[in-house]
Design a protein around this motif. Structure first.
Motif, short mmCIF file in Angstrom:
data_model
loop_
_atom_site.label_atom_id
_atom_site.label_comp_id
_atom_site.label_asym_id
_atom_site.label_seq_id
_atom_site.Cartn_x
_atom_site.Cartn_y
_atom_site.Cartn_z
N ARG A 1 34.55 36.42 33.86
CA ARG A 1 34.22 37.41 34.88
C ARG A 1 34.17 36.80 36.28
NH1 ARG A 1 32.35 38.75 30.05
NH2 ARG A 1 32.18 40.95 29.45
N ASN A 2 33.71 35.57 36.39
CA ASN A 2 33.70 34.92 37.71
C ASN A 2 35.11 34.71 38.24
OD1 ASN A 2 30.85 34.22 38.49
ND2 ASN A 2 30.88 33.33 36.44
N GLU A 3 36.03 34.35 37.36
CA GLU A 3 37.42 34.17 37.78
C GLU A 3 38.04 35.49 38.20
OE1 GLU A 3 41.48 33.14 35.47
OE2 GLU A 3 39.99 31.51 35.45
N ILE A 4 37.69 36.56 37.49
CA ILE A 4 38.22 37.88 37.84
C ILE A 4 37.80 38.25 39.25
CG2 ILE A 4 38.03 40.36 37.34
CD1 ILE A 4 37.87 39.62 34.37
N VAL A 5 36.53 38.04 39.56
CA VAL A 5 36.02 38.40 40.88
C VAL A 5 36.55 37.46 41.96
CG1 VAL A 5 33.93 38.53 42.31
CG2 VAL A 5 33.95 39.56 40.02
N ASP A 6 36.47 36.15 41.70
CA ASP A 6 36.81 35.18 42.75
C ASP A 6 38.30 35.05 43.00
OD1 ASP A 6 34.15 34.63 43.08
OD2 ASP A 6 34.15 32.88 41.76
N LYS A 7 39.11 34.99 41.93
CA LYS A 7 40.54 34.71 42.09
C LYS A 7 41.41 35.97 42.10
CE LYS A 7 40.31 30.05 40.14
NZ LYS A 7 40.85 29.11 39.11
N TRP A 8 41.08 36.89 41.24
CA TRP A 8 41.91 38.10 41.16
C TRP A 8 41.53 39.13 42.22
CZ3 TRP A 8 45.96 39.21 37.68
CH2 TRP A 8 46.20 38.22 36.72
N LEU A 9 40.24 39.29 42.45
CA LEU A 9 39.77 40.32 43.38
C LEU A 9 39.35 39.74 44.73
CD1 LEU A 9 37.72 42.51 40.88
CD2 LEU A 9 39.99 42.98 41.80
N LEU A 10 39.57 38.46 44.92
CA LEU A 10 39.30 37.80 46.21
C LEU A 10 37.87 38.02 46.68
CD1 LEU A 10 42.65 38.69 48.05
CD2 LEU A 10 42.13 36.69 46.64
N GLY A 11 36.94 37.98 45.74
CA GLY A 11 35.53 38.11 46.10
C GLY A 11 34.98 39.51 46.11
N GLU A 12 35.79 40.50 45.73
CA GLU A 12 35.31 41.88 45.69
C GLU A 12 34.52 42.12 44.41
OE1 GLU A 12 37.59 45.33 47.19
OE2 GLU A 12 39.29 43.96 47.11
#
Length: 569
Positions: A345-356
């Motif tokens: 989940r952290n990778e989804i937010v940080d890398k895929w969603l650019l912090g969104e």
């Protein structure tokens, strides 16, 4: 949890420009506020009904809440329950009897359903509206809120599959024209919060008797705005000239002449429309598209950018992936658990969603005041454990697990679409499972769920009222139904969960009640009927000419007190 720097940087930004567009002639109100003007915004989803009990999606709610009013409402600053159509209410010591005093002098919108144009709201209207929400009619999607709670509502639900019985719900009693009493099957201290639900708006019996199934196109409420047009292009609401509320300065509300909502095919078009001053607000701002609004530095220096402000509030919501728990693919909780711990989940937010967004690190219930969500131990990313669970379930290295359509109600390139892509990527890498994204509308997704075609889909839940029970109620087996009123669409059925949830509802002590709700949330993590992925911030970009607009953690839009004041060059 990481900090989302981007929205807070934007919050202080004001890009200098002049503001264009011509509105209707405005008139000054007390305190420098202004009457008149049109407020415009866009929706990515079409609204198919303007009858409060018939749609639970937030897109419909945002319009229905301008047309209809509830007995009580949530003060969006304090999150306390405050009076609305009920000027006051009392609760018995055992929290089984709620008595409401209906406000006098409030009138319905003028409509052809009335012989004299309009009339005053009374307790009979409240009873009729709540009974509609208890009914088994196909158009009613709100039965899950009331049927298992109000005395006689379950029997009424079973008798009202085709029409509304004259006998009514025995637990809803009219004492006199301005007093209504509701008796509950069990003690429930949170029932006053339930009565703030946007979809429990009050309407007159005459409207349903005149329009029947067409009432979705003929909304008659008491709210600050009333319907002007409703077609495939959008919805236009006009000011209710007889609205009962005034602001703190004594100005009769609302200030706006019209609220206009149109539809948009993609987020980029909406952002460009905002930049051209064709709409006044943008919801859900994608980070990678922000330049389409701000433009270049040279454009800003030349005054070609729109002056605006960013409003940001932590959202009381959760974005999740749901499983059809009775299906062959997901009936084994080990499969569902494997999916949950196969995603980072952290990778989804940080890398895929650019912090969104904020990764769901605990349970299904997001962070909210007066609920210890941090006590719930959430899913932890673990590739080896996910693969072991999947093998135990008979799908070692994905062998034998079918390719599934993954239903996503979102626009291509949107944050929701990107989140889905990240899930597809990670599930493939860890479990060797193929998910094929199927972009669709809410209506298409819901139909696929109802007919059993959808085995896995993206969804979201925003608090109907500020209580953990609002989130956990959707896992209660009593909310599984073939009727449109079902919210437990994943058909999770756990007798142990039901017993614990019912005990929490009956508990009168807040601390003990929270302890029970925490256990409920932990059980949802352990049984994994869904994959909570992230919580959003509710970020809105507003044209600076729009005054007194406020965001809130429940993502409600309240247009009753905003006004338009054009900026000076």
């Amino acid at each position: 949890m990481q900090n989302r720097l981007f929205p807070f940087v934007l919050f202080s930004l004001l890009i200098l420009s002049s503001c264009g567009g011509e509105d209707a002639v405005q008139k000054e109100a007390i305190g420098g506020k202004m009457y008149g003007g049109e407020f415009k915004f866009m929706s990515t989803e079409k609204v198919s009904s303007l009858f409060p009990v018939s749609r639970v999606d937030i897109y419909s709610q945002r319009l229905n809440s301008q047309i209809f009013e509830t007995l009580l409402k949530i003060d969006l600053t304090t999150m306390d329950v405050v009076p609305a159509l009920a000027e006051s209410y009392t609760v018995s010591d055992d929290a089984k009897k709620f008595t409401f005093k209906i406000r006098k002098g409030v009138k319905f919108h003028e409509d052809d359903c009335f012989s004299e144009g309009t009339r005053e709201v009374n307790a009979q209207d409240v009873k009729y509206s709540l009974e509609m929400a208890c009914s088994g009619l196909k158009m009613n999607q709100m039965s899950y809120l009331l049927v298992n709670r109000i005395v006689g509502a379950s029997d009424f639900y079973n008798k009202s599959k085709n029409s509304i019985p004259k006998t009514g719900v025995s637990g809803i009693t009219v004492i006199n024209d301005n007093t209504l009493e509701i008796n509950l099957v069990e003690s429930f201290i949170g029932f006053d919060k339930v009565m703030t639900h946007t979809n429990l708006g009050i309407f007159p019996k005459e409207a349903y008797e005149k329009y029947g199934k067409e009432i979705s196109n003929h909304p008659v409420g008491t709210g600050p705005f009333m319907l002007e047009t409703f077609d495939d292009n959008g919805v236009t609401l006009k000011r209710n000239p007889n609205y009962w509320r005034k602001d703190e300065l004594g100005n009769q509300l609302p200030f706006l002449s019209k609220v206009i909502m149109t539809y948009v095919k993609d987020k980029k078009s909406e952002l460009l429309a905002f930049r051209k001053k064709e709409v006044d607000i943008v919801l859900e701002i994608p980070v990678d598209e922000i330049e389409n609004v701000f433009g270049t530095l040279l454009e800003a220096q030349a005054g070609k950018n729109i002056k605006h402000k960013i409003e940001s509030e932590s959202s009381m919501s959760v974005n999740y992936i749901a499983f059809a728990c009775e299906s062959a693919e997901f009936k084994d909780f080990r499969v569902r658990k494997a999916f949950n711990i196969a995603i980072n989940r952290n990778e989804i937010v940080d890398k895929w969603l650019l912090g969104e967004g904020w990764p769901s690190e605990h349970g299904f219930v997001p962070s909210m005041e007066n609920f210890p969500a941090e006590k719930v131990k959430g899913h932890v990313y673990n590739e080896a454990a996910a693969q072991e669970l999947f093998a135990q379930a008979g799908f070692a290295n994905g062998k034998g697990f079918p390719v599934l359509d993954f239903y996503i109600n979102a626009l291509e390139g949107s944050s929701a679409h990107t989140m889905a892509l990240s899930v597809v990527d990670q599930v493939k890498k860890v479990l060797n499972v193929d998910l094929k994204i199927k972009l669709c509308t809410i209506e298409e997704r819901n139909e696929a769920i109802a007919n059993g075609t959808a085995k896995i889909w993206r969804s979201g839940w925003v608090a109907d009222y500020p209580d953990a029970e609002s989130f956990l109620s959707i896992f209660y087996s009593g909310n599984i139904s073939d009727n449109n009123g079902a919210v437990n669409t994943f058909r999770f059925n756990s007798p142990e969960y039901d017993v614990l949830f019912e005990k929490a509802l009956r508990e009168l002590n807040t601390e003990k009640r929270n302890e029970l709700l925490v256990k409920c949330d932990q059980m949802i993590v352990d049984q994994a009927p869904v994959m909570p992925v992230l919580t959003d911030d509710f970020i809105i970009m507003v044209n600076a000419r729009v005054r007194d607009f406020k965001t809130n953690s429940m993502e409600n839009l309240d247009f009753s007190e905003i006004y338009i004041k054009e900026l000076k060059n």
